[in-house]
Design a protein around this motif. Structure first.
Motif, PDB file in Angstrom:
ATOM      1  N   CYS A  62       0.916  -1.089  -0.034  1.00 43.57           N
ATOM      2  CA  CYS A  62       0.132  -0.169  -0.019  1.00 43.57           C
ATOM      3  C   CYS A  62       0.826   1.336  -0.035  1.00 43.57           C
ATOM      4  CB  CYS A  62      -0.896  -0.112   1.288  1.00 43.57           C
ATOM      5  SG  CYS A  62      -2.083   1.264   1.238  1.00 43.57           S
ATOM      6  N   GLY A  65      -2.124   5.364  -0.125  1.00 41.02           N
ATOM      7  CA  GLY A  65      -3.426   5.039   0.135  1.00 41.02           C
ATOM      8  C   GLY A  65      -4.102   3.896  -0.955  1.00 41.02           C
ATOM      9  N   ARG A 103      -5.048   0.788   3.581  1.00 39.37           N
ATOM     10  CA  ARG A 103      -4.462   1.733   4.536  1.00 39.37           C
ATOM     11  C   ARG A 103      -3.193   1.100   4.856  1.00 39.37           C
ATOM     12  NH1 ARG A 103      -8.917   2.119   8.928  1.00 39.37           N
ATOM     13  NH2 ARG A 103      -9.270   0.086   8.115  1.00 39.37           N
ATOM     14  N   THR A 104      -2.965  -0.098   4.863  1.00 36.37           N
ATOM     15  CA  THR A 104      -1.901  -1.099   5.080  1.00 36.37           C
ATOM     16  C   THR A 104      -1.436  -2.064   4.062  1.00 36.37           C
ATOM     17  OG1 THR A 104      -2.834  -2.758   6.271  1.00 36.37           O
ATOM     18  CG2 THR A 104      -2.283  -0.745   7.562  1.00 36.37           C
ATOM     19  N   ASP A 107      -3.728  -5.017   3.621  1.00 42.63           N
ATOM     20  CA  ASP A 107      -4.895  -4.589   3.005  1.00 42.63           C
ATOM     21  C   ASP A 107      -5.166  -4.921   1.217  1.00 42.63           C
ATOM     22  OD1 ASP A 107      -6.025  -3.640   5.218  1.00 42.63           O
ATOM     23  OD2 ASP A 107      -5.567  -1.392   4.631  1.00 42.63           O
TER      24      ASP A 107
END
Length: 122
Positions: A62, A65, A103-104, A107
């Motif tokens: 990521c 975003g 976000r990470t 994800d």
């Protein structure tokens, strides 16, 4: 008494030889595994600090975003579907062709094999 001293001396020498052979055997096993495992589909990824899809050797994560993934394009020179050592990358596309938000790095795990939402960049 002289004979027991000599046999004790030879016994220590044989013990050292067996210890050396055991270490040599262990080292040989490590080398063989290092050669064989990558050919069995356990690939490594070139970007350290990001997630790694070990089945195809592609880094992903990521950034700002949005999910990104290493490209297979130019790096897949032998056609085996592996990303290789090239550090080209692209934003990952959703089913409707849009970027995928995150976000990470984790994800992006479920979408890291999705197609690119554009061209690969270096």
């Amino acid at each position: 008494a002289v004979v027991s001293t000599q046999s004790g001396h030879y016994g220590r020498g044989i013990q050292i030889l067996f210890e050396f052979l055991a270490m040599y055997r262990a080292l040989l096993l490590v080398v063989v595994l290092a050669i064989i495992l990558p050919r069995q589909g356990y690939a490594t990824c070139p970007w350290v600090g990001f997630e790694c899809n070990e089945s195809i050797g592609c880094s992903y994560g990521c950034n700002n975003g949005f999910c990104w993934s290493q490209c297979k394009g130019a790096c897949d020179v032998n056609g085996d579907g592996q990303c290789g050592d090239c550090k080209d990358w692209c934003w990952i596309s959703s089913s409707n062709g849009r970027f995928i938000s995150c976000r990470t790095d984790v994800d992006c795990e479920s979408v890291n094999e999705n197609p690119c939402a554009g061209r690969c960049m270096i």
